[in-house]
Scaffold this motif. Structure first.
Motif, mmCIF file in Angstrom:
data_model
loop_
_atom_site.group_PDB
_atom_site.id
_atom_site.type_symbol
_atom_site.label_atom_id
_atom_site.label_comp_id
_atom_site.label_asym_id
_atom_site.label_seq_id
_atom_site.Cartn_x
_atom_site.Cartn_y
_atom_site.Cartn_z
ATOM 1 N N VAL A 19 1.029 -8.602 -1.661
ATOM 2 C CA VAL A 19 2.347 -8.312 -2.232
ATOM 3 C C VAL A 19 2.344 -6.949 -2.921
ATOM 4 C CG1 VAL A 19 4.037 -9.029 -3.963
ATOM 5 C CG2 VAL A 19 2.974 -10.743 -2.491
ATOM 6 N N ILE A 20 1.309 -6.693 -3.714
ATOM 7 C CA ILE A 20 1.219 -5.421 -4.431
ATOM 8 C C ILE A 20 1.072 -4.263 -3.444
ATOM 9 C CG2 ILE A 20 -0.182 -4.074 -6.040
ATOM 10 C CD1 ILE A 20 -0.957 -6.782 -7.339
ATOM 11 N N SER A 21 0.265 -4.451 -2.399
ATOM 12 C CA SER A 21 0.067 -3.400 -1.400
ATOM 13 C C SER A 21 1.375 -3.072 -0.697
ATOM 14 C CB SER A 21 -0.984 -3.837 -0.380
ATOM 15 O OG SER A 21 -2.238 -4.037 -1.007
ATOM 16 N N ASN A 22 2.160 -4.105 -0.402
ATOM 17 C CA ASN A 22 3.456 -3.863 0.244
ATOM 18 C C ASN A 22 4.391 -3.082 -0.677
ATOM 19 O OD1 ASN A 22 5.348 -4.419 2.509
ATOM 20 N ND2 ASN A 22 6.475 -5.505 0.919
ATOM 21 N N ASN A 23 4.357 -3.404 -1.967
ATOM 22 C CA ASN A 23 5.170 -2.656 -2.932
ATOM 23 C C ASN A 23 4.766 -1.184 -2.963
ATOM 24 O OD1 ASN A 23 6.534 -4.999 -3.656
ATOM 25 N ND2 ASN A 23 5.306 -5.350 -5.494
ATOM 26 N N GLU A 236 2.728 0.613 -12.903
ATOM 27 C CA GLU A 236 2.671 -0.844 -13.088
ATOM 28 C C GLU A 236 1.953 -1.518 -11.923
ATOM 29 O OE1 GLU A 236 5.820 -4.606 -13.273
ATOM 30 O OE2 GLU A 236 6.501 -2.555 -13.702
ATOM 31 N N GLU A 237 2.216 -1.046 -10.698
ATOM 32 C CA GLU A 237 1.577 -1.652 -9.530
ATOM 33 C C GLU A 237 0.070 -1.378 -9.515
ATOM 34 O OE1 GLU A 237 3.081 -3.683 -7.450
ATOM 35 O OE2 GLU A 237 4.953 -3.401 -8.548
ATOM 36 N N MET A 238 -0.356 -0.208 -9.972
ATOM 37 C CA MET A 238 -1.787 0.090 -10.007
ATOM 38 C C MET A 238 -2.515 -0.814 -10.996
ATOM 39 S SD MET A 238 -2.348 2.238 -7.678
ATOM 40 C CE MET A 238 -4.058 2.565 -8.086
ATOM 41 N N VAL A 239 -1.878 -1.080 -12.141
ATOM 42 C CA VAL A 239 -2.481 -2.004 -13.110
ATOM 43 C C VAL A 239 -2.566 -3.409 -12.511
ATOM 44 C CG1 VAL A 239 -2.166 -3.124 -15.351
ATOM 45 C CG2 VAL A 239 -1.751 -0.671 -15.121
ATOM 46 N N SER A 240 -1.501 -3.836 -11.832
ATOM 47 C CA SER A 240 -1.498 -5.152 -11.190
ATOM 48 C C SER A 240 -2.550 -5.216 -10.086
ATOM 49 C CB SER A 240 -0.110 -5.450 -10.612
ATOM 50 O OG SER A 240 0.868 -5.500 -11.629
ATOM 51 N N LEU A 241 -2.729 -4.102 -9.382
ATOM 52 C CA LEU A 241 -3.734 -4.049 -8.313
ATOM 53 C C LEU A 241 -5.132 -4.256 -8.876
ATOM 54 C CD1 LEU A 241 -4.289 -3.435 -5.289
ATOM 55 C CD2 LEU A 241 -4.482 -1.036 -5.934
#
Length: 270
Positions: A19-23, A236-241
């Protein structure tokens, strides 16, 4: 049991990573809306189970929800680039099947026959208007800009104002309103089904579309010369990754630990 518990954690971490990669991959896709994976725990219980000694048996994906928050509006200077400053979707019809889909990507184009299309060749839906630009019907249809006016003058330019009115200017200097872009809203936006190309289709969960005019009620105004960027926040996505990666590694380490314990027990039995 600990093997299967950790395995479920690894599977969930993998889903989260997808999901994060798609974002991240769609950070520059106009009109894209990011998704978030939600998880829930699994517990083995029975009628006679003591709640004070009930162990968990892992986790599972409960939902992958879409965030329809407004993305940043970027000026492009191109007349046929439109962004919606507020709620609503641009409705488009497939040229072959006639199926209606919905998008926030307002990268439009005018083809030689006068039809207004999106970047994928689907026809933009709009309300018919009279000579004053007032809507004459609440049933949207394909936008067709006459390439020649009644006086025989050729189409020179077109414009789209904040009310969504598509205006045609001809070589004799005359200007005529052609149509008013129809915006669609839904009772439950989260129920829309993504189908790719920054498009969604209505489902039973979203409810049927309700059409309205830009700038009226809850519908946002149309901004010509702009596009809505994706609402993905890369920081935000990098932190989630990183968090998802650590979760995967922790569950893998738990399996290693369970393997070592099992091996020790087997050696003791020899």
């Amino acid at each position: 049991m600990s093997f299967f518990t950790s395995l479920s954690g690894m599977r969930n971490a993998e889903t989260d990573l997808r999901v994060i990669s798609n974002n991240i991959a769609n950070a520059e896709t106009a009109g894209f809306k990011k998704s978030n994976a939600q998880f829930s725990d699994l517990v083995a219980t029975g009628g006679s189970t003591d709640p004070r000694t009930t162990p968990g048996i892992g986790a599972t994906v409960s939902s992958i929800s879409q965030d329809f928050g407004l993305g940043q509006l970027e000026q492009t200077g191109r007349v046929l680039d439109v962004a919606i400053n507020g709620d609503g979707f641009i409705a488009t019809a497939d040229g072959i099947s006639g199926d209606i889909t919905f998008t926030r990507n307002g990268n439009l184009q005018l083809i030689a026959t006068g039809e207004l299309q999106d970047a994928n060749g689907n026809f933009v839906q709009a309300f018919p208007v009279d000579a004053n630009g007032d809507t004459t019907s609440n049933v949207p249809n394909n936008v067709v800009v006459p390439t020649v006016n009644a006086a025989g003058s050729a189409l020179s330019t077109i414009s789209i104002d904040a009310r969504g009115i598509v205006g045609a200017t001809y070589s004799d200097g005359s200007n005529e309103p052609v149509a008013k872009i129809a915006l669609a809203s839904f009772a439950a936006t989260g129920g829309l089904r993504p189908i790719g190309q920054s498009k969604w289709e209505a489902t039973a969960d979203s409810g049927a579309p309700e059409y309205g005019e830009p700038g009226i009620g809850n519908f946002g105004q149309v901004l010509s010369g702009s596009l809505e960027r994706s609402n993905v926040d890369l920081a935000e996505e990098m932190v989630s990754l990183l968090t998802a990666q650590r979760n995967f590694q922790a569950n893998a380490r738990a399996i290693d630990t369970a393997t070592a314990i099992s091996q020790t027990v087997l050696n003791l039995q020899r």
